[in-house]
Design a protein around this motif. Structure first.
Motif, PDB file in Angstrom:
ATOM      1  N   ASN A  57       7.860 -19.113 -32.716  1.00  0.00           N
ATOM      2  CA  ASN A  57       6.742 -18.965 -33.650  1.00  0.00           C
ATOM      3  C   ASN A  57       5.440 -19.445 -33.016  1.00  0.00           C
ATOM      4  OD1 ASN A  57       8.258 -17.847 -35.686  1.00  0.00           O
ATOM      5  ND2 ASN A  57       8.732 -19.812 -36.650  1.00  0.00           N
ATOM      6  N   ARG A  58       5.554 -20.465 -32.206  1.00  0.00           N
ATOM      7  CA  ARG A  58       4.392 -21.007 -31.513  1.00  0.00           C
ATOM      8  C   ARG A  58       3.750 -19.951 -30.621  1.00  0.00           C
ATOM      9  NH1 ARG A  58       5.074 -25.015 -26.401  1.00  0.00           N
ATOM     10  NH2 ARG A  58       2.863 -25.379 -25.911  1.00  0.00           N
ATOM     11  N   PHE A  59       4.594 -19.180 -29.920  1.00  0.00           N
ATOM     12  CA  PHE A  59       4.049 -18.187 -28.996  1.00  0.00           C
ATOM     13  C   PHE A  59       3.586 -16.925 -29.716  1.00  0.00           C
ATOM     14  CE2 PHE A  59       6.553 -20.875 -26.134  1.00  0.00           C
ATOM     15  CZ  PHE A  59       5.544 -21.186 -25.232  1.00  0.00           C
ATOM     16  N   PHE A  60       4.139 -16.662 -30.885  1.00  0.00           N
ATOM     17  CA  PHE A  60       3.585 -15.571 -31.689  1.00  0.00           C
ATOM     18  C   PHE A  60       2.167 -15.929 -32.145  1.00  0.00           C
ATOM     19  CE2 PHE A  60       8.060 -14.100 -32.429  1.00  0.00           C
ATOM     20  CZ  PHE A  60       7.875 -12.806 -31.947  1.00  0.00           C
ATOM     21  N   ASN A  61       1.953 -17.200 -32.438  1.00  0.00           N
ATOM     22  CA  ASN A  61       0.605 -17.656 -32.795  1.00  0.00           C
ATOM     23  C   ASN A  61      -0.349 -17.506 -31.612  1.00  0.00           C
ATOM     24  OD1 ASN A  61       1.305 -18.364 -35.423  1.00  0.00           O
ATOM     25  ND2 ASN A  61       1.891 -20.461 -34.844  1.00  0.00           N
ATOM     26  N   TYR A  62       0.137 -17.854 -30.423  1.00  0.00           N
ATOM     27  CA  TYR A  62      -0.685 -17.672 -29.228  1.00  0.00           C
ATOM     28  C   TYR A  62      -0.952 -16.195 -28.962  1.00  0.00           C
ATOM     29  CZ  TYR A  62      -0.727 -22.530 -27.625  1.00  0.00           C
ATOM     30  OH  TYR A  62      -0.975 -23.869 -27.506  1.00  0.00           O
ATOM     31  N   LEU A  63       0.007 -15.357 -29.299  1.00  0.00           N
ATOM     32  CA  LEU A  63      -0.188 -13.918 -29.126  1.00  0.00           C
ATOM     33  C   LEU A  63      -1.333 -13.431 -30.006  1.00  0.00           C
ATOM     34  CD1 LEU A  63       0.521 -11.132 -28.070  1.00  0.00           C
ATOM     35  CD2 LEU A  63       2.379 -11.003 -29.752  1.00  0.00           C
ATOM     36  N   LYS A  79       3.390  -1.162 -16.740  1.00  0.00           N
ATOM     37  CA  LYS A  79       2.294  -1.448 -17.662  1.00  0.00           C
ATOM     38  C   LYS A  79       2.676  -2.554 -18.633  1.00  0.00           C
ATOM     39  CE  LYS A  79      -0.043   3.060 -17.623  1.00  0.00           C
ATOM     40  NZ  LYS A  79      -0.390   4.262 -18.427  1.00  0.00           N
ATOM     41  N   LYS A  80       3.905  -2.524 -19.105  1.00  0.00           N
ATOM     42  CA  LYS A  80       4.372  -3.547 -20.038  1.00  0.00           C
ATOM     43  C   LYS A  80       4.471  -4.901 -19.346  1.00  0.00           C
ATOM     44  CE  LYS A  80       6.744  -0.416 -23.199  1.00  0.00           C
ATOM     45  NZ  LYS A  80       7.996  -0.003 -23.845  1.00  0.00           N
ATOM     46  N   LEU A  81       4.945  -4.893 -18.117  1.00  0.00           N
ATOM     47  CA  LEU A  81       5.032  -6.143 -17.360  1.00  0.00           C
ATOM     48  C   LEU A  81       3.638  -6.705 -17.093  1.00  0.00           C
ATOM     49  CD1 LEU A  81       7.839  -5.319 -14.749  1.00  0.00           C
ATOM     50  CD2 LEU A  81       8.037  -6.679 -16.840  1.00  0.00           C
ATOM     51  N   SER A  82       2.690  -5.823 -16.827  1.00  0.00           N
ATOM     52  CA  SER A  82       1.322  -6.256 -16.596  1.00  0.00           C
ATOM     53  C   SER A  82       0.742  -6.914 -17.845  1.00  0.00           C
ATOM     54  CB  SER A  82       0.457  -5.063 -16.181  1.00  0.00           C
ATOM     55  OG  SER A  82      -0.882  -5.443 -15.989  1.00  0.00           O
ATOM     56  N   SER A  83       1.050  -6.359 -19.009  1.00  0.00           N
ATOM     57  CA  SER A  83       0.594  -6.946 -20.272  1.00  0.00           C
ATOM     58  C   SER A  83       1.175  -8.340 -20.459  1.00  0.00           C
ATOM     59  CB  SER A  83       1.003  -6.057 -21.448  1.00  0.00           C
ATOM     60  OG  SER A  83       0.389  -4.793 -21.375  1.00  0.00           O
ATOM     61  N   ILE A  84       2.450  -8.484 -20.135  1.00  0.00           N
ATOM     62  CA  ILE A  84       3.108  -9.784 -20.267  1.00  0.00           C
ATOM     63  C   ILE A  84       2.490 -10.804 -19.321  1.00  0.00           C
ATOM     64  CG2 ILE A  84       5.303 -11.001 -19.891  1.00  0.00           C
ATOM     65  CD1 ILE A  84       6.685  -8.396 -20.887  1.00  0.00           C
ATOM     66  N   ARG A  85       2.207 -10.387 -18.081  1.00  0.00           N
ATOM     67  CA  ARG A  85       1.587 -11.304 -17.124  1.00  0.00           C
ATOM     68  C   ARG A  85       0.198 -11.740 -17.600  1.00  0.00           C
ATOM     69  NH1 ARG A  85       3.249  -7.232 -13.313  1.00  0.00           N
ATOM     70  NH2 ARG A  85       5.316  -7.717 -12.473  1.00  0.00           N
ATOM     71  N   SER A  86      -0.535 -10.821 -18.208  1.00  0.00           N
ATOM     72  CA  SER A  86      -1.858 -11.167 -18.730  1.00  0.00           C
ATOM     73  C   SER A  86      -1.741 -12.217 -19.828  1.00  0.00           C
ATOM     74  CB  SER A  86      -2.558  -9.919 -19.285  1.00  0.00           C
ATOM     75  OG  SER A  86      -2.817  -8.987 -18.264  1.00  0.00           O
ATOM     76  N   PHE A  87      -0.718 -12.094 -20.648  1.00  0.00           N
ATOM     77  CA  PHE A  87      -0.478 -13.071 -21.711  1.00  0.00           C
ATOM     78  C   PHE A  87      -0.142 -14.441 -21.120  1.00  0.00           C
ATOM     79  CE2 PHE A  87       2.734 -14.964 -24.694  1.00  0.00           C
ATOM     80  CZ  PHE A  87       1.821 -15.379 -25.664  1.00  0.00           C
ATOM     81  N   ILE A  88       0.671 -14.445 -20.073  1.00  0.00           N
ATOM     82  CA  ILE A  88       1.039 -15.707 -19.424  1.00  0.00           C
ATOM     83  C   ILE A  88      -0.193 -16.372 -18.812  1.00  0.00           C
ATOM     84  CG2 ILE A  88       2.430 -16.759 -17.592  1.00  0.00           C
ATOM     85  CD1 ILE A  88       4.017 -15.787 -20.040  1.00  0.00           C
ATOM     86  N   GLN A  89      -1.085 -15.561 -18.244  1.00  0.00           N
ATOM     87  CA  GLN A  89      -2.331 -16.103 -17.705  1.00  0.00           C
ATOM     88  C   GLN A  89      -3.179 -16.715 -18.812  1.00  0.00           C
ATOM     89  OE1 GLN A  89      -4.249 -12.949 -15.538  1.00  0.00           O
ATOM     90  NE2 GLN A  89      -2.780 -13.012 -13.845  1.00  0.00           N
ATOM     91  N   GLU A  93      -1.870 -20.045 -19.569  1.00  0.00           N
ATOM     92  CA  GLU A  93      -2.311 -20.993 -18.535  1.00  0.00           C
ATOM     93  C   GLU A  93      -3.699 -21.536 -18.872  1.00  0.00           C
ATOM     94  OE1 GLU A  93      -0.841 -22.096 -15.747  1.00  0.00           O
ATOM     95  OE2 GLU A  93       0.983 -20.883 -15.692  1.00  0.00           O
ATOM     96  N   SER A  94      -4.548 -20.658 -19.409  1.00  0.00           N
ATOM     97  CA  SER A  94      -5.897 -21.102 -19.783  1.00  0.00           C
ATOM     98  C   SER A  94      -5.862 -22.087 -20.946  1.00  0.00           C
ATOM     99  CB  SER A  94      -6.770 -19.893 -20.155  1.00  0.00           C
ATOM    100  OG  SER A  94      -6.379 -19.335 -21.400  1.00  0.00           O
TER     101      SER A  94
END
Length: 278
Positions: free
Chosen positions: A3-9, A71-81, A84-85
């Motif tokens: 749930n925490r990461f859905f909030n970050y999403l 493309k989907k993996l790129s989206s996930i990496r952007s979320f991980i970045q 990090e911020s």
């Protein structure tokens, strides 16, 4: 934890829309794979890192084509970045990209383009959209923001990717078509507008697609752009001239068109385009 990461999403999507100025549609292409990844992946803390083991997600999308997966993996990496911020140190397991095969452009046949321009069932606005993309090779996003003040009798000024401006030479066919359009549609700021607001690229694309449907053809603005490039190349235009007209940052991006016709003889642009030979 999820749930925490859905909030970050949700925060990430707001960031894309409000800070990066992405459209809602583009933001959705990020949100959908990330949401699914969070839902089915294993997420846990280890050695002061948040681990995203997306192996289960990769298995689920394994049957999709390589470009879609990447493309989907790129989206996930952007979320991980983005995480990090937010001082969330993270690591992804199972995000190896898949090598994509380069596909050749699929231009629309020139005869079909002229057929659409001569069809009385297609309105003048749709015809001008088709004509400008085919004559100038501009992107649909560039067309949607084209202002009247940037249309000169000899060229148009286009604001492309990275806010880079370029000039594209015009021709008599275009001048007459624009003059005819302005006489009846009377736009104030943008060439294509409604109530002084520019039509979106999706609205322009819809008009173009509906126009080609009337002649039984499926077509996209990008395919018309391909037709512009390949027709010039086939008629002998120089590859570096085509690259500049398309607004490519390097010749490498334009080089793919040479694979469609390796026996091209070089001529000048103003003698190459079919519209200049009418």
């Amino acid at each position: 934890m999820k749930n925490r990461f859905f909030n970050y999403l949700d925060q990430f999507i707001n960031y894309l829309i409000n800070i990066k100025n992405y459209s809602n549609l583009t933001a959705k292409t990020y949100k959908t794979p990330i949401s699914k990844m969070i839902e089915i992946s294993e997420i846990y803390d280890e050695d002061k890192l948040t681990i995203f083991d997306i192996t289960k997600y990769r298995i689920q999308i394994a049957s999709q084509n390589s470009k879609t997966i990447n493309k989907k993996l790129s989206s996930i990496r952007s979320f991980i970045q983005f995480l990090e911020s937010k001082n969330i140190k993270s690591k992804i397991i199972g995000d190896t990209s898949i090598k994509s095969n380069q596909t050749l452009p699929k231009p629309i046949n020139t005869n079909n383009i002229f057929e659409s321009l001569e069809n009385n069932e297609i309105d003048e606005e749709s015809k001008l959209i088709i004509l400008l993309i085919y004559s100038f090779g501009i992107r649909i996003s560039e067309l949607s923001t084209l202002k009247l003040e940037n249309i000169d009798k000899n060229y148009i000024k286009v604001l492309g990717k990275g806010n880079k401006q370029r000039q594209i030479p015009s021709n008599d066919t275009i001048k007459e078509a624009i003059a005819h359009y302005l006489k009846f549609y009377k736009p104030d700021i943008y060439l294509f507008e409604k109530k002084n607001k520019a039509l979106t690229k999706r609205q322009l694309q819809y008009k173009l697609e509906m126009a080609f449907q009337k002649i039984g053809i499926k077509a996209t603005p990008h395919q018309i752009r391909h037709s512009f490039a390949t027709d010039l190349l086939n008629e002998g235009a120089r590859i570096n001239d085509i690259s500049q007209l398309l607004g490519h940052s390097s010749l490498k991006a334009t080089g793919i068109y040479t694979k469609l016709n390796t026996n091209t003889k070089l001529k000048q642009y103003n003698k190459a385009h079919p519209l200049n030979q009418l």
